[in-house]
Design an enzyme around this catalytic site. Structure first.
Site, PDB file in Angstrom:
ATOM      1  N   ASN A   1      12.158  -5.815  -5.496  1.00 42.64           N
ATOM      2  CA  ASN A   1      12.631  -4.849  -4.398  1.00 42.64           C
ATOM      3  C   ASN A   1      13.921  -5.840  -4.155  1.00 42.64           C
ATOM      4  O   ASN A   1      13.951  -6.446  -3.322  1.00 42.64           O
ATOM      5  CB  ASN A   1      12.140  -4.572  -3.425  1.00 42.64           C
ATOM      6  CG  ASN A   1      12.859  -3.500  -2.734  1.00 42.64           C
ATOM      7  OD1 ASN A   1      13.957  -2.979  -2.687  1.00 42.64           O
ATOM      8  ND2 ASN A   1      11.908  -2.926  -1.533  1.00 42.64           N
TER       9      ASN A   1
ATOM     10  N   SER B   1      15.286  -5.963  -0.499  1.00 45.48           N
ATOM     11  CA  SER B   1      14.335  -6.673   0.489  1.00 45.48           C
ATOM     12  C   SER B   1      15.076  -7.969   0.723  1.00 45.48           C
ATOM     13  O   SER B   1      15.481  -8.800  -0.314  1.00 45.48           O
ATOM     14  CB  SER B   1      12.828  -6.989   0.004  1.00 45.48           C
ATOM     15  OG  SER B   1      12.150  -5.713   0.360  1.00 45.48           O
TER      16      SER B   1
ATOM     17  N   THR C   1      12.922  -2.173  -8.596  1.00 42.89           N
ATOM     18  CA  THR C   1      12.880  -0.716  -7.866  1.00 42.89           C
ATOM     19  C   THR C   1      14.080  -0.242  -7.391  1.00 42.89           C
ATOM     20  O   THR C   1      14.891  -0.931  -6.856  1.00 42.89           O
ATOM     21  CB  THR C   1      11.843  -0.951  -6.775  1.00 42.89           C
ATOM     22  OG1 THR C   1      12.321  -2.032  -5.653  1.00 42.89           O
ATOM     23  CG2 THR C   1      10.362  -1.599  -7.188  1.00 42.89           C
TER      24      THR C   1
ATOM     25  N   GLY D   1       9.098  -6.854   0.680  1.00 42.26           N
ATOM     26  CA  GLY D   1       8.430  -6.666   1.789  1.00 42.26           C
ATOM     27  C   GLY D   1       7.008  -5.999   1.730  1.00 42.26           C
ATOM     28  O   GLY D   1       6.335  -5.823   0.497  1.00 42.26           O
ATOM     29  N   ASP D   2       6.311  -5.907   3.024  1.00 46.11           N
ATOM     30  CA  ASP D   2       5.031  -5.190   2.931  1.00 46.11           C
ATOM     31  C   ASP D   2       4.939  -3.911   2.087  1.00 46.11           C
ATOM     32  O   ASP D   2       3.995  -3.694   1.786  1.00 46.11           O
ATOM     33  CB  ASP D   2       4.691  -4.918   4.320  1.00 46.11           C
ATOM     34  CG  ASP D   2       4.156  -6.417   5.086  1.00 46.11           C
ATOM     35  OD1 ASP D   2       4.028  -7.398   4.407  1.00 46.11           O
ATOM     36  OD2 ASP D   2       4.544  -6.508   6.262  1.00 46.11           O
ATOM     37  N   GLY D   3       5.956  -3.064   2.231  1.00 48.42           N
ATOM     38  CA  GLY D   3       5.961  -1.720   1.520  1.00 48.42           C
ATOM     39  C   GLY D   3       5.914  -1.753  -0.029  1.00 48.42           C
ATOM     40  O   GLY D   3       5.236  -1.122  -0.708  1.00 48.42           O
ATOM     41  N   THR D   4       6.613  -2.870  -0.286  1.00 48.66           N
ATOM     42  CA  THR D   4       6.772  -2.943  -1.906  1.00 48.66           C
ATOM     43  C   THR D   4       5.359  -3.611  -2.499  1.00 48.66           C
ATOM     44  O   THR D   4       4.772  -3.156  -3.461  1.00 48.66           O
ATOM     45  CB  THR D   4       7.991  -4.148  -2.423  1.00 48.66           C
ATOM     46  OG1 THR D   4       9.005  -3.493  -1.641  1.00 48.66           O
ATOM     47  CG2 THR D   4       8.060  -4.208  -3.793  1.00 48.66           C
TER      48      THR D   4
ATOM     49  N   TYR E   1     -15.149  -5.500   5.684  1.00 49.13           N
ATOM     50  CA  TYR E   1     -15.049  -4.599   6.578  1.00 49.13           C
ATOM     51  C   TYR E   1     -13.498  -4.538   7.227  1.00 49.13           C
ATOM     52  O   TYR E   1     -12.682  -5.403   6.761  1.00 49.13           O
ATOM     53  CB  TYR E   1     -15.751  -5.019   7.860  1.00 49.13           C
ATOM     54  CG  TYR E   1     -17.198  -5.258   7.955  1.00 49.13           C
ATOM     55  CD1 TYR E   1     -18.095  -3.883   8.325  1.00 49.13           C
ATOM     56  CD2 TYR E   1     -17.824  -6.106   7.263  1.00 49.13           C
ATOM     57  CE1 TYR E   1     -19.200  -3.825   8.261  1.00 49.13           C
ATOM     58  CE2 TYR E   1     -19.581  -6.220   7.252  1.00 49.13           C
ATOM     59  CZ  TYR E   1     -19.959  -4.897   7.794  1.00 49.13           C
ATOM     60  OH  TYR E   1     -21.294  -4.766   7.692  1.00 49.13           O
TER      61      TYR E   1
ATOM     62  N   GLU F   1       5.046   1.801   6.540  1.00 48.52           N
ATOM     63  CA  GLU F   1       5.712   3.092   5.875  1.00 48.52           C
ATOM     64  C   GLU F   1       4.973   4.452   6.367  1.00 48.52           C
ATOM     65  O   GLU F   1       3.807   4.317   6.651  1.00 48.52           O
ATOM     66  CB  GLU F   1       5.349   3.224   4.404  1.00 48.52           C
ATOM     67  CG  GLU F   1       6.087   1.965   3.673  1.00 48.52           C
ATOM     68  CD  GLU F   1       7.435   1.692   3.748  1.00 48.52           C
ATOM     69  OE1 GLU F   1       8.462   2.847   4.009  1.00 48.52           O
ATOM     70  OE2 GLU F   1       8.241   0.600   3.739  1.00 48.52           O
TER      71      GLU F   1
END
Length: 293
Positions: A8, A11, A39, A65-68, A218, A273
């Site tokens: 990305n 980012s 992306t 980042g976390d989204g990618t 869990y 997101e």
């Protein structure tokens, strides 16, 4: 090995571009076949992960980042891929990467890609979306997806703090009537925030879910129930040390499946997101991803 990168370019900062270039240089010098996909829009990383599975690459590396990372995991799980994944964090908070100890220098990242241990880790699932780290509803949970790219690029993690501080007002903390249905806990609870986590680290706080593990099968659920605003602030001050879960108005439990609904429109955030509104059913996907660590 055939190694595919999903990058990305939005980012992080210029430093992340140089880091990726050097890692690729090490891989080329070591005789590996490397290809890169960049992306440009939402869900590109998911499509590229599916493409990588079809191409039968040996390693998949995602930089963003976390989204990618989330989108890449969604692609792998949608096609039941067992390709080992390496995450090179380049975003603002990188909660999951920090929790897993994946923040490394260029050489150690290169070694992790080719020689790292491969650990089977759990993921979460909500509707048709998978997540590595967290699903969230309520106060502050929209900070990540409502903070501008320009602010994040300029100030990094501090951008989230700035955005969050701007929202600390009593009128923004209206309790929700959350209906929780799980084997462990069921009922309607007036609450400010609900988090469904896979790892310990959420929102830059490494002990938000102090008992969480990505290998225990869990999800960890944290619910901040209604309390006076001043008391809520005092509880938040205990989050850094992981002591917030001991407060009588903080509910904390583990579950394999949970449904959360509300009698009003409440937004759902998944790995930073926006993901529609409640109701939502969360469940664990045990050992769903092969992660290089």
């Amino acid at each position: 090995m055939r190694i595919r990168f999903i990058v990305n370019p939005k980012s992080g900062r210029e430093a992340s571009e140089g880091k990726i270039s050097n890692i690729i240089k090490y891989l080329f010098e070591d005789g590996h076949e490397v290809s890169v996909r960049y992306t440009k829009k939402a869900h590109d990383a998911t499509d590229f992960a599916i493409e990588a599975t079809k191409d039968k690459v040996d390693r998949l590396v995602v930089s963003g980042g976390d989204g990618t990372a989330n989108e890449t995991v969604c692609g792998l799980l949608k096609c039941n891929s067992e390709i080992p994944l390496t995450i090179v964090p380049a975003g603002t908070t990188n909660d999951f990467a920090n929790y897993m100890g994946l923040v490394k220098n260029e050489w150690d990242t290169y070694k992790m890609i080719v020689d790292g241990n491969i650990e089977k880790i759990d993921c979460g699932k909500v509707s048709d979306r998978y997540f590595l780290n967290v699903g969230a509803v309520g106060a502050f949970t929209d900070v990540a997806h409502n903070t501008s790219t320009e602010l994040k690029t300029t100030f990094g993690r501090a951008a989230y703090v700035m955005k969050a501080v701007s929202e600390i007002k009593p009128e923004n903390f209206m309790p929700m009537n959350l209906k929780i249905e799980s084997e462990e806990v069921s009922g309607v609870y007036k609450s400010f925030v609900a988090l469904i986590t896979n790892s310990k680290s959420v929102g830059g706080f490494p002990k938000m879910a102090p008992l969480a593990s990505v290998t225990d099968g869990y999800l960890d659920v944290i619910v901040f129930k209604e309390m006076p605003f001043t008391e809520l602030l005092a509880v938040f001050l205990k989050v850094k040390a992981g002591e917030h879960v001991k407060h009588p108005n903080v509910m904390y439990f583990k579950t394999k499946k949970i449904t959360i609904s509300c009698d009003e429109d409440v937004e759902l955030d998944v790995d930073g997101e926006y993901f529609g509104n409640l109701p939502a059913t969360f469940e664990i996907v045990e050992k769903g991803i092969n992660l290089c660590v």
